[in-house]
Design an enzyme around this catalytic site. Sequence first.
Site, PDB file in Angstrom:
ATOM      1  N   LYS A 170      38.259  37.513  43.421  1.00 59.24           N
ATOM      2  CA  LYS A 170      39.271  37.581  44.483  1.00 59.24           C
ATOM      3  C   LYS A 170      39.923  36.212  44.684  1.00 59.24           C
ATOM      4  O   LYS A 170      39.266  35.173  44.545  1.00 59.24           O
ATOM      5  CB  LYS A 170      38.619  38.068  45.782  1.00 59.24           C
ATOM      6  CG  LYS A 170      39.606  38.365  46.918  1.00 59.24           C
ATOM      7  CD  LYS A 170      38.857  38.876  48.139  1.00 59.24           C
ATOM      8  CE  LYS A 170      39.783  39.137  49.321  1.00 59.24           C
ATOM      9  NZ  LYS A 170      39.030  39.570  50.523  1.00 59.24           N
ATOM     10  N   SER A 246      40.879  43.600  52.571  1.00 60.42           N
ATOM     11  CA  SER A 246      41.815  42.729  51.882  1.00 60.42           C
ATOM     12  C   SER A 246      41.533  42.548  50.400  1.00 60.42           C
ATOM     13  O   SER A 246      42.340  41.984  49.663  1.00 60.42           O
ATOM     14  CB  SER A 246      41.831  41.357  52.568  1.00 60.42           C
ATOM     15  OG  SER A 246      40.566  40.722  52.484  1.00 60.42           O
ATOM     16  N   GLY A 267      34.969  40.043  55.489  1.00 60.26           N
ATOM     17  CA  GLY A 267      34.853  39.539  56.850  1.00 60.26           C
ATOM     18  C   GLY A 267      35.098  40.606  57.901  1.00 60.26           C
ATOM     19  O   GLY A 267      34.759  40.439  59.071  1.00 60.26           O
ATOM     20  N   GLY A 268      35.700  41.718  57.477  1.00 60.73           N
ATOM     21  CA  GLY A 268      35.968  42.827  58.395  1.00 60.73           C
ATOM     22  C   GLY A 268      36.157  44.121  57.620  1.00 60.73           C
ATOM     23  O   GLY A 268      37.088  44.873  57.856  1.00 60.73           O
ATOM     24  N   GLY A 269      35.263  44.351  56.659  1.00 58.65           N
ATOM     25  CA  GLY A 269      35.351  45.538  55.813  1.00 58.65           C
ATOM     26  C   GLY A 269      36.152  45.320  54.544  1.00 58.65           C
ATOM     27  O   GLY A 269      36.473  46.277  53.836  1.00 58.65           O
ATOM     28  N   SER A 270      36.457  44.075  54.207  1.00 60.76           N
ATOM     29  CA  SER A 270      37.409  43.782  53.142  1.00 60.76           C
ATOM     30  C   SER A 270      36.921  44.124  51.740  1.00 60.76           C
ATOM     31  O   SER A 270      37.724  44.165  50.809  1.00 60.76           O
ATOM     32  CB  SER A 270      37.810  42.304  53.186  1.00 60.76           C
ATOM     33  OG  SER A 270      38.687  42.070  54.271  1.00 60.76           O
TER      34      SER A 270
END
Length: 555
Positions: A170, A246, A267-270
Site C-alpha cells: 500500500k 482505504s 485504522g478504521g476498517g481500511s
Amino acid sequence: MGKKKVMLPADEVDLATVKYQYEKIEGVMLRNTVIPEAPMFKPEFPPQESETEVVLLDEDGKPEERVELALKILPDYDPAKSWSADSSSPFRYWKIRDYAYAYRSKLTTPSVVAERFISAMDEFNSKKPPTPLLISYDPELIRKQAAASTRRFEEGNPLSVLDGIFMAIKDDIDCCPHPSKGGTTFFHEVRPVEEDAATVARLRSCGAILVGKANMHELGLGTTGNNPNHGTARNPHAPERYTGGSSSGPAAIVASGLCSAALGTDGGGSVRIPSSLCGVVGLKSTYGRTDMRGYAAILGSSTADRIALRPSLPCLPNLSSNESSDILGSVRMGKYTEWFNDVFSTEISDKCEDILNRLLETYGCKTVEIVIPELHEMRTAHIVSIGSESACGLNPDFEDGSVYLPFKRVKFTHDTRTNLALFQSFSASDYVAAQCLRRRLMYYHTEIFKKVDVIVTPTTGMTAPVIPPAALSSGETDLQVSGNLMRFVVTANLLGFPAISVPVGYDKQGLPIGLQIIGRPWCEATVLRLAAAVEELCATPKKKPLQFYDILKGN
C-alpha cells in the site's frame, strides 16, 4: 451551549435496559458529556488466557524461519486440487503454496511469472474504464527481483515459501526505492523514503517480489477507495463499483488474480472493508502486534509497544493437528443480533447467518447472544480519535487543506479537505472524552470476552457501492455510504482487537459479502482457526471476477 449528559460508571450499566441505536448522521461533539472513567489513550489489555493447540513463534526470530514453521502447521498441500488437467474446471485463485509448488516442480519460474505480471499490468492500465492498481510501478525492478529468485530456485536455495511470491505494498507503507505518496500527488516531497518499513524489510528477506505501491484513498481518509489524483481502482467483480478503502489497490490487485497477497493498513476498517467488497480475506492484527515503522513473516512488536502493551507470545493455530476440529467445537461466537442485522440488504445478514449455522452443524461452534452497550458512542469516539490524531500528524506540514512546498501550493482533494475541516473542529475536550469512552468500551468488551471467544458480524453493512461518474474527477463525501461500510469494523480499531474478514458468498447482483470475526487481544490464532474453517465451508466454486487474470497460466 449543549445540554450536559452524565453517564453512569460502566460497571453500573444494566445490560437488560440497553437498546440498540440505529446510526444517525449528526454532528460529532463529546465535550458536554460527563464520563466517570479515566481516559485510555491507547488500547490497554488485561492478561489473556492462553490459546490451545497452537505453535508459538519467536518474535525475534528470522522471518524466513517463522514462515517455515507456519508452513508445517498447515494442512497437507494437495497439488491435484490446483493443477487439474480438466480445462472446464472453475477458475481458482493461485495461492502462495500453489506458486511454491509450481516453482519447486519446475512448472514455471518467477521470471516467467514476472513477464506475465507485466503483460497483465499493461492490459489493466489500458482497460476502459481505467483500472489503476499501482501508483508506483517499475517493470525492471520486478524483473530484477524475479531473476534473483529464479537463480535461487535453480541453485536449490529458495529463501522461504514466500520466495518468488508477488506482493503489492500500500502506498502509505515505505518500500524502497518507490516514493510513499499516501495517495496524494505530493506527500513524497514532504517526506522522502529512506528505507523499507520494518514489515516490508521482513517480506523482502523472505524473497517476496515487491511489485510496487498499491493505490489507496488519499491519506487513508475515506472508505470507498476514490482517488482523483491517480485514478480510482475498480472492483474486479463490477468495474462500475468501488473497491472499498482505504486499501483499495491491495484488495483489487489480489482479487484480480495478479498477486497472492498484499500489504495494507487498517485504522478504521481500511483492510477489512475492501477485502469484503472485493471478495478476498483481510486480516488486522492486535494493536501493537506488528511494528508500524507488520503475520508469520511480518509480525514483531516495536520495543516501545512490548514495554507498554506486554504482548503475549505470537502463535499460530496448528491446523495440521487431529485435535483442530475438536478445538473448533469449543469456540463460542458472540452475536449481537440487532447489530448483526443492521444492514442495507438482508442478503448480507442472511449469508452470514447461514455460515454460523453451518459452523454449528459441521464443527459444533456455538453462537451466544450478547449485548454491546454504547455502539453509537463508540463510532463517535473512533472518528474523534482517528480524526484528531490524523489532523495532529498533518498540521506541521499542512494548513487549511493545503501543503506549502518551495515555489508552489498543492491542494488536497475535496473529500480530504472536508474530512480535515471536520477533524480540526474537534476540541481537546472532545478528544479526552473519546479516550474516556475507549476505557468504558474496553470494560464492556472485556466482560463479553469472558463469555465468548470471538464476536461475529457482517464485515460491512452494504456490498460495493456504485461509483458516481462525477466523483472520479472531484471525489465525493457520502456519510451514509461511509456509515454503512464502517458500521461493524471500528470496534477492532478503537479497542485494538484482532479481526478478519472472510468471503462467504455473493448477493443477487454477484457482489461479494464478508463475515467479520473479532478476537480477544493477542488471540490471532483463534481468529485464524475459525476463518480457515469458514473458508473450508465456502470452498464451493467461486464467481470469476470480470477483471481477472490467470497469472500462472498467462491468460
